[in-house]
Design an enzyme around this catalytic site. Structure first.
Site, PDB file in Angstrom:
ATOM      1  N   THR A   1       0.808  -1.216   0.000  1.00 40.40           N
ATOM      2  CA  THR A   1       0.000   0.000   0.000  1.00 40.40           C
ATOM      3  C   THR A   1       0.843   1.269   0.000  1.00 40.40           C
ATOM      4  O   THR A   1       1.949   1.299   0.567  1.00 40.40           O
ATOM      5  CB  THR A   1      -0.920   0.018   1.240  1.00 40.40           C
ATOM      6  OG1 THR A   1      -1.440   1.330   1.421  1.00 40.40           O
ATOM      7  CG2 THR A   1      -0.179  -0.367   2.521  1.00 40.40           C
TER       8      THR A   1
ATOM      9  N   TYR B   1      -1.909   0.368  10.700  1.00 38.68           N
ATOM     10  CA  TYR B   1      -2.111  -0.336   9.426  1.00 38.68           C
ATOM     11  C   TYR B   1      -0.846  -0.237   8.571  1.00 38.68           C
ATOM     12  O   TYR B   1      -0.334  -1.244   8.068  1.00 38.68           O
ATOM     13  CB  TYR B   1      -3.313   0.277   8.695  1.00 38.68           C
ATOM     14  CG  TYR B   1      -3.449  -0.175   7.249  1.00 38.68           C
ATOM     15  CD1 TYR B   1      -3.974  -1.421   6.932  1.00 38.68           C
ATOM     16  CD2 TYR B   1      -3.064   0.663   6.196  1.00 38.68           C
ATOM     17  CE1 TYR B   1      -4.096  -1.830   5.599  1.00 38.68           C
ATOM     18  CE2 TYR B   1      -3.184   0.262   4.871  1.00 38.68           C
ATOM     19  CZ  TYR B   1      -3.704  -0.981   4.580  1.00 38.68           C
ATOM     20  OH  TYR B   1      -3.816  -1.375   3.269  1.00 38.68           O
TER      21      TYR B   1
ATOM     22  N   GLU C   1       0.242   3.595   1.842  1.00 40.28           N
ATOM     23  CA  GLU C   1       0.339   4.006   3.243  1.00 40.28           C
ATOM     24  C   GLU C   1       1.749   3.749   3.796  1.00 40.28           C
ATOM     25  O   GLU C   1       2.113   4.286   4.840  1.00 40.28           O
ATOM     26  CB  GLU C   1      -0.700   3.280   4.095  1.00 40.28           C
ATOM     27  CG  GLU C   1      -2.112   3.803   3.916  1.00 40.28           C
ATOM     28  CD  GLU C   1      -2.303   5.206   4.472  1.00 40.28           C
ATOM     29  OE1 GLU C   1      -1.980   5.432   5.640  1.00 40.28           O
ATOM     30  OE2 GLU C   1      -2.761   6.095   3.718  1.00 40.28           O
TER      31      GLU C   1
ATOM     32  N   LYS D   1       1.636  -3.301   7.400  1.00 38.30           N
ATOM     33  CA  LYS D   1       1.890  -3.572   5.977  1.00 38.30           C
ATOM     34  C   LYS D   1       3.385  -3.449   5.662  1.00 38.30           C
ATOM     35  O   LYS D   1       3.867  -4.039   4.700  1.00 38.30           O
ATOM     36  CB  LYS D   1       1.078  -2.615   5.102  1.00 38.30           C
ATOM     37  CG  LYS D   1      -0.414  -2.959   5.057  1.00 38.30           C
ATOM     38  CD  LYS D   1      -0.674  -4.133   4.125  1.00 38.30           C
ATOM     39  CE  LYS D   1      -2.159  -4.383   3.936  1.00 38.30           C
ATOM     40  NZ  LYS D   1      -2.435  -5.458   2.988  1.00 38.30           N
TER      41      LYS D   1
HETATM   42  P1  NAP Z   1     -11.418  -4.738   1.607  1.00 41.74           P
HETATM   43  O1  NAP Z   1     -12.534  -4.453   0.674  1.00 41.74           O
HETATM   44  O2  NAP Z   1     -11.434  -4.178   2.981  1.00 41.74           O
HETATM   45  O3  NAP Z   1     -11.282  -6.336   1.700  1.00 41.74           O
HETATM   46  C1  NAP Z   1     -10.494  -6.953   2.691  1.00 41.74           C
HETATM   47  C2  NAP Z   1     -10.739  -8.449   2.635  1.00 41.74           C
HETATM   48  O4  NAP Z   1      -9.977  -9.075   3.679  1.00 41.74           O
HETATM   49  C3  NAP Z   1     -12.208  -8.851   2.885  1.00 41.74           C
HETATM   50  O5  NAP Z   1     -12.485  -9.973   2.093  1.00 41.74           O
HETATM   51  C4  NAP Z   1     -12.184  -9.234   4.356  1.00 41.74           C
HETATM   52  O6  NAP Z   1     -13.214 -10.140   4.711  1.00 41.74           O
HETATM   53  C5  NAP Z   1     -10.838  -9.914   4.424  1.00 41.74           C
HETATM   54  N1  NAP Z   1     -10.319 -10.070   5.774  1.00 41.74           N
HETATM   55  C6  NAP Z   1     -10.176  -9.115   6.736  1.00 41.74           C
HETATM   56  N2  NAP Z   1      -9.633  -9.653   7.839  1.00 41.74           N
HETATM   57  C7  NAP Z   1      -9.439 -10.980   7.579  1.00 41.74           C
HETATM   58  C8  NAP Z   1      -8.932 -12.063   8.320  1.00 41.74           C
HETATM   59  N3  NAP Z   1      -8.510 -11.923   9.568  1.00 41.74           N
HETATM   60  N4  NAP Z   1      -8.884 -13.286   7.738  1.00 41.74           N
HETATM   61  C9  NAP Z   1      -9.326 -13.474   6.465  1.00 41.74           C
HETATM   62  N5  NAP Z   1      -9.831 -12.471   5.712  1.00 41.74           N
HETATM   63  C10 NAP Z   1      -9.881 -11.238   6.268  1.00 41.74           C
HETATM   64  O7  NAP Z   1     -10.020  -4.312   0.967  1.00 41.74           O
HETATM   65  P2  NAP Z   1      -9.663  -4.020  -0.580  1.00 41.74           P
HETATM   66  O8  NAP Z   1      -9.887  -2.580  -0.841  1.00 41.74           O
HETATM   67  O9  NAP Z   1     -10.288  -5.048  -1.432  1.00 41.74           O
HETATM   68  O10 NAP Z   1      -8.086  -4.219  -0.532  1.00 41.74           O
HETATM   69  C11 NAP Z   1      -7.487  -5.486  -0.775  1.00 41.74           C
HETATM   70  C12 NAP Z   1      -6.094  -5.503  -0.152  1.00 41.74           C
HETATM   71  O11 NAP Z   1      -5.313  -4.468  -0.729  1.00 41.74           O
HETATM   72  C13 NAP Z   1      -6.041  -5.266   1.338  1.00 41.74           C
HETATM   73  O12 NAP Z   1      -4.978  -6.045   1.850  1.00 41.74           O
HETATM   74  C14 NAP Z   1      -5.721  -3.792   1.482  1.00 41.74           C
HETATM   75  O13 NAP Z   1      -5.056  -3.558   2.705  1.00 41.74           O
HETATM   76  C15 NAP Z   1      -4.825  -3.598   0.285  1.00 41.74           C
HETATM   77  N6  NAP Z   1      -4.824  -2.271  -0.323  1.00 41.74           N
HETATM   78  C16 NAP Z   1      -5.992  -1.658  -0.674  1.00 41.74           C
HETATM   79  C17 NAP Z   1      -5.952  -0.434  -1.317  1.00 41.74           C
HETATM   80  C18 NAP Z   1      -7.220   0.265  -1.765  1.00 41.74           C
HETATM   81  O14 NAP Z   1      -7.156   1.480  -2.034  1.00 41.74           O
HETATM   82  N7  NAP Z   1      -8.337  -0.446  -1.909  1.00 41.74           N
HETATM   83  C19 NAP Z   1      -4.718   0.174  -1.595  1.00 41.74           C
HETATM   84  C20 NAP Z   1      -3.553  -0.488  -1.228  1.00 41.74           C
HETATM   85  C21 NAP Z   1      -3.617  -1.721  -0.614  1.00 41.74           C
HETATM   86  P3  NAP Z   1     -14.716  -9.616   5.091  1.00 41.74           P
HETATM   87  O15 NAP Z   1     -15.397  -9.370   3.766  1.00 41.74           O
HETATM   88  O16 NAP Z   1     -15.264 -10.765   5.835  1.00 41.74           O
HETATM   89  O17 NAP Z   1     -14.546  -8.364   5.890  1.00 41.74           O
HETATM   90  O1  F7E Z   2      -9.339   7.931   3.584  1.00 44.84           O
HETATM   91  C1  F7E Z   2      -9.821  11.395   4.718  1.00 44.84           C
HETATM   92  C2  F7E Z   2      -8.921  10.510   5.558  1.00 44.84           C
HETATM   93  O2  F7E Z   2     -10.332   5.854   4.505  1.00 44.84           O
HETATM   94  C3  F7E Z   2      -8.786   8.776   2.611  1.00 44.84           C
HETATM   95  C4  F7E Z   2      -7.380   1.975   2.256  1.00 44.84           C
HETATM   96  O3  F7E Z   2      -7.872   1.257   1.152  1.00 44.84           O
HETATM   97  O4  F7E Z   2      -6.135   3.466   0.861  1.00 44.84           O
HETATM   98  C5  F7E Z   2      -7.140   3.410   1.848  1.00 44.84           C
HETATM   99  O5  F7E Z   2      -6.743   4.137   2.998  1.00 44.84           O
HETATM  100  C6  F7E Z   2      -8.558  10.160   3.199  1.00 44.84           C
HETATM  101  C7  F7E Z   2      -7.829  10.187   4.548  1.00 44.84           C
HETATM  102  O6  F7E Z   2      -8.580   5.747   2.673  1.00 44.84           O
HETATM  103  C8  F7E Z   2     -13.200  11.032   5.966  1.00 44.84           C
HETATM  104  O7  F7E Z   2      -8.473  11.195   6.715  1.00 44.84           O
HETATM  105  C9  F7E Z   2     -11.867  12.659   5.406  1.00 44.84           C
HETATM  106  O8  F7E Z   2      -6.889  11.210   4.535  1.00 44.84           O
HETATM  107  O9  F7E Z   2     -10.827   6.511   2.115  1.00 44.84           O
HETATM  108  P1  F7E Z   2      -9.878   6.471   3.227  1.00 44.84           P
HETATM  109  P2  F7E Z   2      -7.081   5.688   3.181  1.00 44.84           P
HETATM  110  O10 F7E Z   2      -6.942   5.988   4.617  1.00 44.84           O
HETATM  111  O11 F7E Z   2      -6.267   6.506   2.242  1.00 44.84           O
HETATM  112  C10 F7E Z   2      -4.859   2.943   1.255  1.00 44.84           C
HETATM  113  C11 F7E Z   2      -3.930   3.059   0.075  1.00 44.84           C
HETATM  114  C12 F7E Z   2      -4.956   1.595   1.826  1.00 44.84           C
HETATM  115  O12 F7E Z   2      -4.044   0.778   1.704  1.00 44.84           O
HETATM  116  C13 F7E Z   2      -6.096   1.322   2.757  1.00 44.84           C
HETATM  117  O13 F7E Z   2      -6.321  -0.078   2.877  1.00 44.84           O
HETATM  118  O14 F7E Z   2      -9.828  10.751   3.438  1.00 44.84           O
HETATM  119  N1  F7E Z   2     -11.216  11.501   5.205  1.00 44.84           N
HETATM  120  N2  F7E Z   2     -13.099  12.393   5.878  1.00 44.84           N
HETATM  121  C14 F7E Z   2     -11.995  10.463   5.539  1.00 44.84           C
HETATM  122  N3  F7E Z   2     -11.790   9.137   5.482  1.00 44.84           N
HETATM  123  C15 F7E Z   2     -12.822   8.320   5.871  1.00 44.84           C
HETATM  124  N4  F7E Z   2     -12.673   6.966   5.802  1.00 44.84           N
HETATM  125  N5  F7E Z   2     -14.016   8.845   6.315  1.00 44.84           N
HETATM  126  C16 F7E Z   2     -14.250  10.196   6.380  1.00 44.84           C
HETATM  127  O15 F7E Z   2     -15.324  10.639   6.794  1.00 44.84           O
END
Ligand code: NAP
Ligand code: F7E
Length: 345
Positions: free
Chosen positions: A134, A158, A136, A162
């Site tokens: 990520t 988080y 992050e 990671k």
């Molecule tokens: P997501 O929608 O939150 O999906 C996370 C998945 O992990 C869900 O299937 C969840 O199951 C499962 N999970 C959580 N805890 C678990 C555990 N203890 N054992 C087994 N499964 C578990 O995330 P996503 O957006 O698809 O992201 C996929 C991956 O990419 C994650 O690792 C995330 O950290 C990483 N990532 C995401 C982004 C982004 O912007 N989306 C960017 C960079 C990296 P449930 O459905 O039961 O909750």
């Molecule tokens: O927040 C701001 C918040 O929760 C984005 C995950 O997929 O991407 C994701 O993490 C920004 C932050 O995503 C609200 O403070 C303002 O600055 O949508 P987010 P994230 O934290 O960037 C990374 C790449 C991952 O790997 C993670 O798994 O938006 N923000 N107001 C808010 N965020 C949330 N959630 N809710 C608010 O009301």
């Protein structure tokens, strides 16, 4: 020809659903790990359900958990996959401050459990491993675009978890010759995005306000900036990483950055919802509609103990080596998310 076998952890999540779709199209046999839940957690993959009911299905689900070593070993020893995509994680940054130990266990040690299982089951030569890294990791301290050489500075439990997952993947590649890759993916969204991530929260909130089903949207930091792509483009990059001659790590990003306020403005424009930004005496920002009613307010609850203010990625290595580039821009992403949300209301 024998079909390739893939295992996806986190199959019920946003990326799990898009990756399942991609791999089924590519004629893989797809095994997914889902965790047991008291309420149904498979809504994103229900469209593949017909597949599940078919005896010769190419889509098979297993119960398992990243915290449960035996379940990981049992699944791996049974299916001996050609490719593992480790997408399972407690993926919410704000939640990781409330559940830091759980996040470390699932996101950091969960990755180690899979790598150890590959090694102990002697699958090193057969199984390729993708780790969902990520942006992050960068923490966004610098305003310059981050690439694979940018130093890490995670700013949440988080991000720290990671970071362990990233380095243990590199270490198992170097120490045991595993084909293991880290995708360092910047934020990617879609109509399947979880409801508590900011883009989906804005789309859902403003759509309901437009349809007069909700009065106000409460939001946190309006000035954090993100590099937002579409999940469909990003799962394709995951697949590409596992099809190369040598394993490596890649940044995946669009190279464009917008603030949360920009994203709100884009969604409002798409909905033809008029909003006017104002500030009160204390310089707190809010937005009103054409009748001067407050429809967006900031709320401390949604600010984080330590924020990542800027994230911007440089994916030139992925472009050069994988021939990957983003196809869906932010305007199209917003259009798709809004139109999907309207169809549900
Ligand atoms: P997501 O929608 O939150 O999906 C996370 C998945 O992990 C869900 O299937 C969840 O199951 C499962 N999970 C959580 N805890 C678990 C555990 N203890 N054992 C087994 N499964 C578990 O995330 P996503 O957006 O698809 O992201 C996929 C991956 O990419 C994650 O690792 C995330 O950290 C990483 N990532 C995401 C982004 C982004 O912007 N989306 C960017 C960079 C990296 P449930 O459905 O039961 O909750
Ligand atoms: O927040 C701001 C918040 O929760 C984005 C995950 O997929 O991407 C994701 O993490 C920004 C932050 O995503 C609200 O403070 C303002 O600055 O949508 P987010 P994230 O934290 O960037 C990374 C790449 C991952 O790997 C993670 O798994 O938006 N923000 N107001 C808010 N965020 C949330 N959630 N809710 C608010 O009301």
């Amino acid at each position: 020809m024998l079909k390739k076998i893939a295992l996806i952890t986190g199959v019920t999540g946003q990326d799990g659903a898009y990756l399942t779709e991609l791999l089924l199209k590519k004629k893989y046999v797809v095994h997914g790990v889902k965790r047991r839940s008291s309420s149904i957690n498979t809504h994103r993959i229900d469209k593949f359900y017909k597949e599940i009911q078919n005896k010769n299905s190419n889509f098979i689900l297993h119960h398992g958990d990243m915290m449960d070593t035996p379940s990981i070993y049992n699944i791996l020893s049974k299916i001996k996959p050609n490719e593992i995509y480790n997408l399972a994680a407690q993926s919410h940054v704000a939640v990781s401050f409330e559940q830091p130990e759980y996040t470390a266990n699932a996101d950091a040690l969960g990755t180690l459990r899979i790598l150890e299982a590959i090694r102990h089951l002697k699958l090193e030569k057969k199984t390729k491993f993708y780790q969902a890294g990520t942006s992050e990791l960068f923490g966004g301290i610098s305003k310059k675009p981050s690439n694979e050489k940018t130093p890490f500075y995670p700013r949440s439990p988080y991000g720290v978890a990671k970071m362990y997952a990233h380095w243990i993947t590199v270490n198992y590649r170097e120490a045991y010759g595993l084909y293991a890759c880290n995708g360092i993916l910047f934020n990617h969204e879609s109509p399947l995005r979880g409801e508590t991530f900011v883009t989906q929260k804005i789309v859902k909130g403003l759509t309901k306000i437009k349809l007069k089903k909700q009065k106000k949207l409460y939001i946190g930091n309006l000035y954090a900036r993100r590099d937002w792509g579409h999940a469909r483009d990003y799962v394709y990059a995951m697949w590409l990483m596992l099809q190369q001659k040598k394993p490596d790590d890649y940044v995946i990003a669009t190279g464009k950055q917008y603030s949360i306020k920009d994203f709100i403005n884009l969604v409002a424009k798409e909905l033809r919802l008029k909003i006017f930004w104002k500030k009160n005496k204390n310089k707190k920002e809010f937005a009103v509609n054409e009748n001067n009613q407050i429809i967006i307010e900031t709320d401390k609850r949604y600010f984080r103990p330590s924020e990542v203010n800027h994230l911007l990625g440089d994916a030139s290595k992925a472009k050069r080596k994988l021939n990957w580039s983003t196809k869906i821009n932010i305007q199209k992403l917003v259009q798709e998310m809004v139109s999907e949300e309207i169809s549900k209301n």
